[in-house]
Design an enzyme around this catalytic site. Structure first.
Site, PDB file in Angstrom:
ATOM      1  N   HIS A   1       0.815  -1.217   0.000  1.00 12.71           N
ATOM      2  CA  HIS A   1       0.000   0.000   0.000  1.00 12.71           C
ATOM      3  C   HIS A   1       0.848   1.268   0.000  1.00 12.71           C
ATOM      4  CE1 HIS A   1      -3.331  -2.826   1.455  1.00 12.71           C
ATOM      5  NE2 HIS A   1      -3.591  -2.470   0.219  1.00 12.71           N
TER       6      HIS A   1
ATOM      7  N   THR B   1      -6.883  -7.102  -8.676  1.00  6.84           N
ATOM      8  CA  THR B   1      -6.431  -8.482  -8.504  1.00  6.84           C
ATOM      9  C   THR B   1      -5.586  -8.865  -9.719  1.00  6.84           C
ATOM     10  OG1 THR B   1      -8.461  -9.168  -9.551  1.00  6.84           O
ATOM     11  CG2 THR B   1      -8.460  -9.125  -7.178  1.00  6.84           C
TER      12      THR B   1
ATOM     13  N   GLY C   1     -15.261  -0.296 -12.593  1.00  3.97           N
ATOM     14  CA  GLY C   1     -14.263   0.753 -12.800  1.00  3.97           C
ATOM     15  C   GLY C   1     -14.210   1.276 -14.227  1.00  3.97           C
TER      16      GLY C   1
ATOM     17  N   ASP D   1      -5.595  -0.659  -8.249  1.00  2.00           N
ATOM     18  CA  ASP D   1      -5.202  -1.629  -7.222  1.00  2.00           C
ATOM     19  C   ASP D   1      -6.064  -2.868  -7.439  1.00  2.00           C
ATOM     20  OD1 ASP D   1      -4.537  -3.038  -5.003  1.00  2.00           O
ATOM     21  OD2 ASP D   1      -5.387  -1.629  -3.564  1.00  2.00           O
TER      22      ASP D   1
ATOM     23  N   GLU E   1     -14.880   0.514  -6.400  1.00  2.00           N
ATOM     24  CA  GLU E   1     -14.712  -0.940  -6.178  1.00  2.00           C
ATOM     25  C   GLU E   1     -15.963  -1.640  -6.699  1.00  2.00           C
ATOM     26  OE1 GLU E   1     -12.516  -3.400  -4.703  1.00  2.00           O
ATOM     27  OE2 GLU E   1     -14.202  -4.637  -5.355  1.00  2.00           O
TER      28      GLU E   1
END
Ligand code: AG3
Length: 281
Positions: free
Chosen positions: A62, A157, A138, A155, A106
């Site tokens: 992060h 997967t 997104g 950010d 998200e």
């Protein structure tokens, strides 16, 4: 009886952690979300059985996905994070006092729910009055965000399931259009070990859209091979020209444990075999 969680990296390589128990399990339209408690890494969030973060080493990922672009921009007022529903990247972005608005988009509200319930370290991200959460795709979100953001961070997967399109040129074109002039874009870009083709292809697609593309790295113990890359993209700004050591020192002093001013430059010094993949050789 011992319980072990195992992530398979490749046919012949696996990584295991001893598990105390399962805290959360949800099957959503997008993926399976789990939170497990482990002996050595504390709580761990898994999406489709893959490690997204652990209590013990989340700070590395992060801090590096957030502070590199934030300090490469001279005045990041408006920031967008795509994915990252756990809130870890958002927490780091909000450490910057220049930020007026930080949007998080998200797709899966269960990721946000699991994080709020089991990862108190991210609570500050959601309660900050500058943050705003959008639960939606997104790609649709970015299409209607032309010229809006100083910094965009993806950010996501791995490039499987709901994230595939986030690794392709048509999406990067939309990202470039959503940036304000002088804006910068960073995305997590997987490991080169065993995945060189994915990383080479990703950087190739980025170069077809962004005039400036560089790779940087961090060591993340619980991601496959521990050897992780990120890509930094812009219309021309390089990662160092706007870097302000005093601003960096103020951020470092807010309790960072991985990112520092030396690493801002050092992380872009790539081992030869990584540099070759990043350059498409
Ligand atoms: N996003 C990147 C996770 C990639 C890990 N891949 C794997 N374990 N195979 C993590 C989200 C954290 N905010």
């Amino acid at each position: 009886m011992e319980l072990w969680y195992t992530e398979t990296y490749r046919e012949g390589t696996r990584f295991s952690m001893k598990v105390k128990g399962t805290l959360y399990h949800a099957e959503t339209p997008y993926q399976v979300v789990d939170v497990v408690d482990t002996d050595d890494y504390g709580r761990v969030m898994l999406l489709d059985g893959l490690i997204m973060l652990t209590d013990r080493d989340e700070f590395i990922y992060h801090e590096m996905i957030a502070h590199v672009p934030m300090l490469a921009h001279p005045n990041p007022k408006k920031v967008l994070i795509i994915g990252g529903g756990d809130g870890g990247t958002l927490r780091e972005v909000l450490r910057h006092p220049e930020v007026e608005e930080a949007h998080l988009c998200e797709i899966d509200d269960k990721v946000i729910e699991a994080s709020k319930e089991f990862f108190p370290a991210f609570h500050s991200a959601f309660s900050d009055p500058r943050s705003r959460v959008f639960v939606e795709d997104g790609i649709a979100f970015i299409e209607r965000s032309k010229g809006q953001y100083d910094v965009i961070i993806v950010d996501s997967t791995d490039p499987i399931g709901p994230a595939v399109e986030l690794f392709e040129a048509p999406f990067f074109t939309k990202v470039s259009e959503a940036l304000r002039p002088g804006g910068v874009f960073v995305q997590q870009s997987e490991t080169v070990y065993g995945n060189a083709d994915i990383v080479r292809d990703l950087f190739g697609q980025l170069r077809s859209v962004f005039p400036k593309v560089s790779g940087y790295m961090a060591c993340i113990p619980t991601y496959p091979t521990g050897f992780w890359t990120f890509c930094f993209c812009s219309a021309g700004r390089d990662p160092f020209e706007a870097f302000d050591a005093e601003r960096a020192a103020r951020i470092e002093a807010r309790g960072l444990r991985y990112y520092n001013a030396d690493l801002h430059r050092g992380a872009f010094a790539l081992p030869t075999f990584v540099r070759q993949v990043v350059r498409g050789e």
